[in-house]
Design a protein around this motif. Sequence first.
Motif, PDB file in Angstrom:
ATOM      1  N   GLY A  93      14.547 -59.090 -13.561  1.00 42.49           N
ATOM      2  CA  GLY A  93      14.105 -57.881 -12.454  1.00 42.49           C
ATOM      3  C   GLY A  93      14.580 -58.122 -11.208  1.00 42.49           C
ATOM      4  O   GLY A  93      15.323 -59.316 -10.717  1.00 42.49           O
ATOM      5  N   THR A  94      14.885 -57.060 -10.476  1.00 42.41           N
ATOM      6  CA  THR A  94      15.633 -56.702  -9.331  1.00 42.41           C
ATOM      7  C   THR A  94      14.595 -56.786  -7.992  1.00 42.41           C
ATOM      8  O   THR A  94      15.133 -56.869  -7.109  1.00 42.41           O
ATOM      9  N   GLY A  95      13.283 -56.714  -8.196  1.00 45.97           N
ATOM     10  CA  GLY A  95      12.380 -56.445  -7.118  1.00 45.97           C
ATOM     11  C   GLY A  95      11.443 -57.867  -7.023  1.00 45.97           C
ATOM     12  O   GLY A  95      12.058 -58.923  -7.220  1.00 45.97           O
ATOM     13  N   LYS A  96      10.253 -57.677  -6.653  1.00 44.44           N
ATOM     14  CA  LYS A  96       9.326 -58.857  -6.469  1.00 44.44           C
ATOM     15  C   LYS A  96       9.001 -59.522  -7.713  1.00 44.44           C
ATOM     16  O   LYS A  96       8.444 -60.585  -7.592  1.00 44.44           O
ATOM     17  N   ARG A  97       9.228 -58.838  -8.957  1.00 45.18           N
ATOM     18  CA  ARG A  97       8.656 -59.496 -10.202  1.00 45.18           C
ATOM     19  C   ARG A  97       9.540 -59.167 -11.309  1.00 45.18           C
ATOM     20  O   ARG A  97      10.222 -58.112 -11.227  1.00 45.18           O
ATOM     21  N   THR A  98       9.621 -59.740 -12.202  1.00 43.80           N
ATOM     22  CA  THR A  98      10.483 -59.360 -13.519  1.00 43.80           C
ATOM     23  C   THR A  98       9.645 -58.812 -14.537  1.00 43.80           C
ATOM     24  O   THR A  98       8.432 -58.354 -14.188  1.00 43.80           O
ATOM     25  N   LYS A  99      10.497 -58.155 -15.478  1.00 42.69           N
ATOM     26  CA  LYS A  99       9.779 -57.376 -16.311  1.00 42.69           C
ATOM     27  C   LYS A  99       8.866 -57.972 -16.987  1.00 42.69           C
ATOM     28  O   LYS A  99       7.570 -57.534 -17.248  1.00 42.69           O
ATOM     29  N   TYR A 100       8.698 -59.398 -17.434  1.00 39.35           N
ATOM     30  CA  TYR A 100       7.681 -60.179 -17.895  1.00 39.35           C
ATOM     31  C   TYR A 100       6.634 -60.345 -17.114  1.00 39.35           C
ATOM     32  O   TYR A 100       5.272 -60.246 -17.611  1.00 39.35           O
ATOM     33  N   GLU A 101       6.793 -60.571 -15.697  1.00 32.50           N
ATOM     34  CA  GLU A 101       5.586 -60.313 -14.848  1.00 32.50           C
ATOM     35  C   GLU A 101       4.798 -59.578 -14.839  1.00 32.50           C
ATOM     36  O   GLU A 101       3.516 -59.537 -14.851  1.00 32.50           O
ATOM     37  N   ALA A 102       5.392 -58.393 -14.475  1.00 31.65           N
ATOM     38  CA  ALA A 102       4.784 -56.867 -14.860  1.00 31.65           C
ATOM     39  C   ALA A 102       3.830 -56.678 -16.032  1.00 31.65           C
ATOM     40  O   ALA A 102       2.856 -56.423 -16.334  1.00 31.65           O
ATOM     41  N   ALA A 103       4.499 -57.241 -17.266  1.00 29.89           N
ATOM     42  CA  ALA A 103       3.832 -56.992 -18.600  1.00 29.89           C
ATOM     43  C   ALA A 103       2.520 -57.964 -18.513  1.00 29.89           C
ATOM     44  O   ALA A 103       1.502 -57.677 -18.987  1.00 29.89           O
ATOM     45  N   ALA A 104       2.888 -59.244 -18.047  1.00 25.00           N
ATOM     46  CA  ALA A 104       1.835 -60.316 -18.246  1.00 25.00           C
ATOM     47  C   ALA A 104       0.596 -59.811 -17.191  1.00 25.00           C
ATOM     48  O   ALA A 104      -0.515 -60.083 -17.761  1.00 25.00           O
ATOM     49  N   GLU A 105       0.838 -59.406 -16.032  1.00 24.65           N
ATOM     50  CA  GLU A 105      -0.198 -58.948 -15.140  1.00 24.65           C
ATOM     51  C   GLU A 105      -1.057 -57.665 -15.888  1.00 24.65           C
ATOM     52  O   GLU A 105      -2.250 -57.704 -16.045  1.00 24.65           O
ATOM     53  N   THR A 106      -0.288 -56.703 -16.536  1.00 26.90           N
ATOM     54  CA  THR A 106      -1.046 -55.786 -17.355  1.00 26.90           C
ATOM     55  C   THR A 106      -1.875 -56.242 -18.695  1.00 26.90           C
ATOM     56  O   THR A 106      -2.846 -55.940 -18.588  1.00 26.90           O
ATOM     57  N   ALA A 107      -1.308 -57.183 -19.419  1.00 26.01           N
ATOM     58  CA  ALA A 107      -1.950 -58.011 -20.400  1.00 26.01           C
ATOM     59  C   ALA A 107      -3.226 -58.614 -20.006  1.00 26.01           C
ATOM     60  O   ALA A 107      -4.306 -58.479 -20.491  1.00 26.01           O
ATOM     61  N   ALA A 108      -3.120 -59.437 -18.680  1.00 27.77           N
ATOM     62  CA  ALA A 108      -4.214 -60.072 -18.119  1.00 27.77           C
ATOM     63  C   ALA A 108      -5.468 -58.936 -17.911  1.00 27.77           C
ATOM     64  O   ALA A 108      -6.468 -59.248 -17.858  1.00 27.77           O
ATOM     65  N   LEU A 109      -5.008 -57.660 -17.203  1.00 29.47           N
ATOM     66  CA  LEU A 109      -6.113 -56.881 -16.745  1.00 29.47           C
ATOM     67  C   LEU A 109      -6.769 -56.217 -17.984  1.00 29.47           C
ATOM     68  O   LEU A 109      -7.956 -56.038 -18.130  1.00 29.47           O
ATOM     69  N   ILE A 110      -5.959 -56.234 -19.145  1.00 32.67           N
ATOM     70  CA  ILE A 110      -6.558 -55.385 -20.301  1.00 32.67           C
ATOM     71  C   ILE A 110      -7.485 -56.449 -20.747  1.00 32.67           C
ATOM     72  O   ILE A 110      -8.554 -56.287 -21.305  1.00 32.67           O
ATOM     73  N   THR A 111      -7.019 -57.763 -20.789  1.00 28.80           N
ATOM     74  CA  THR A 111      -7.902 -59.078 -21.620  1.00 28.80           C
ATOM     75  C   THR A 111      -9.218 -59.098 -20.820  1.00 28.80           C
ATOM     76  O   THR A 111     -10.259 -59.080 -21.262  1.00 28.80           O
ATOM     77  N   SER A 275       8.211 -51.856 -10.532  1.00 33.14           N
ATOM     78  CA  SER A 275       7.590 -51.606  -9.086  1.00 33.14           C
ATOM     79  C   SER A 275       6.561 -50.887  -8.957  1.00 33.14           C
ATOM     80  O   SER A 275       5.434 -50.677  -7.943  1.00 33.14           O
ATOM     81  N   ASP A 276       5.874 -50.565 -10.299  1.00 32.52           N
ATOM     82  CA  ASP A 276       4.449 -49.929 -10.339  1.00 32.52           C
ATOM     83  C   ASP A 276       3.551 -51.112 -10.261  1.00 32.52           C
ATOM     84  O   ASP A 276       3.431 -52.205 -10.603  1.00 32.52           O
ATOM     85  N   GLU A 277       2.239 -50.324  -9.895  1.00 34.93           N
ATOM     86  CA  GLU A 277       1.013 -51.187  -9.919  1.00 34.93           C
ATOM     87  C   GLU A 277       0.622 -51.174 -11.507  1.00 34.93           C
ATOM     88  O   GLU A 277       0.060 -50.160 -11.917  1.00 34.93           O
ATOM     89  N   PRO A 278       0.377 -52.372 -11.954  1.00 37.36           N
ATOM     90  CA  PRO A 278       0.040 -52.123 -13.510  1.00 37.36           C
ATOM     91  C   PRO A 278      -1.480 -51.620 -13.813  1.00 37.36           C
ATOM     92  O   PRO A 278      -1.662 -50.991 -14.786  1.00 37.36           O
ATOM     93  N   LEU A 279      -2.204 -51.711 -12.732  1.00 36.82           N
ATOM     94  CA  LEU A 279      -3.684 -51.237 -12.917  1.00 36.82           C
ATOM     95  C   LEU A 279      -3.465 -49.785 -12.977  1.00 36.82           C
ATOM     96  O   LEU A 279      -4.331 -48.994 -13.835  1.00 36.82           O
ATOM     97  N   GLN A 280      -3.027 -49.019 -12.275  1.00 38.17           N
ATOM     98  CA  GLN A 280      -2.855 -47.745 -12.217  1.00 38.17           C
ATOM     99  C   GLN A 280      -2.300 -47.095 -13.510  1.00 38.17           C
ATOM    100  O   GLN A 280      -2.585 -46.240 -14.013  1.00 38.17           O
ATOM    101  N   VAL A 281      -1.146 -47.744 -14.190  1.00 35.76           N
ATOM    102  CA  VAL A 281      -0.416 -47.350 -15.331  1.00 35.76           C
ATOM    103  C   VAL A 281      -1.254 -47.582 -16.534  1.00 35.76           C
ATOM    104  O   VAL A 281      -1.771 -46.706 -17.193  1.00 35.76           O
ATOM    105  N   ILE A 282      -2.186 -48.776 -16.467  1.00 37.04           N
ATOM    106  CA  ILE A 282      -3.086 -49.037 -17.712  1.00 37.04           C
ATOM    107  C   ILE A 282      -4.175 -47.967 -17.596  1.00 37.04           C
ATOM    108  O   ILE A 282      -4.542 -47.541 -18.623  1.00 37.04           O
TER     109      ILE A 282
END
Length: 292
Positions: A93-111, A275-282
């Motif tokens: 990841g080139t920003g504040k988080r990696t791809k996995y961190e973005a995926a993990a936050e998204t998965a956490a919200l769904i859970t 760079s997206d907000e996971p909540l908005q995407v999901i």
Amino acid sequence: MLDNDSLVKKAAYLRIVARDLADGMKSGSFRSLYHGQGIEFSGVRDYIRGDDVRSIDWNVTARMGRPYVKVFEEERELQIFLIVDKSASMQLGTGKRTKYEAAAETAALITIAAEMNACPIGAVFFDGDISFSCSPKLGREQTMLILTHLDKVIDKVENGSVLGNAITGTGKLLKRRTLIFVLSDFRTFGWKQPLVSLAQKHDVVALRVLDKFDEQLPAIGAVPFVDCESGVKMVLPTNSENLKKEWRVQNEGFTNKWQEICTKHGIMPVKLNTSDEPLQVISSVFSQKGRN
């Protein structure tokens, strides 16, 4: 914006954030997946000629002086499953988080949203091997189990990606129609046919996790590159306009092919940038229409 030092520690905050998502699950575009699990008393109404006399509420009838019948609603339940990619390419990841961190936050919200709605949820996590799996279950304990494994730091990421195997295994595990989220950058082989087969029996959302590095190669001179999955090494001239163009063209071609496969086979393609907000995407997934 959240950092992902510990999703377990942030669970209380995530519960607040996930409230709207939980509402979206109940009223959004996957209502047809809810399965009847019993009946629940919801009130009474006036007796209509032809109603079953066994449904008359005699207490209310005696009190009101005219016949009333009990009304019941079917309790309905949505089952959810997560397929989460923890392979080496997802650790970039080139920003504040990696791809996995973005995926993990998204998965956490769904859970967490699933728990709020009393929806059974299960998961499988993988890199070059399956690192964790659990069948769909209800409750706070299941939520914390999944969050703990999303948080778990991998001392050594296994080379390669068993995305295809994870998808195939999910199909064998699930016995009833389920809403499945695949969170991956899909930068591997052997996933197309398993994904298509999975979508024939379940509703599948393919969340492709991206970083700006995927789309645009920064000009920083001659740089040694190592393929995270295969270990192949080479030095590439990142200042080269031809290389930057080829990098962009290859990514566009891969993206178009991925989207074409999903659309053709009834899979919902969703892009999630680091760079997206996971909540908005999901949340947008559940607000889309035409999937009932």
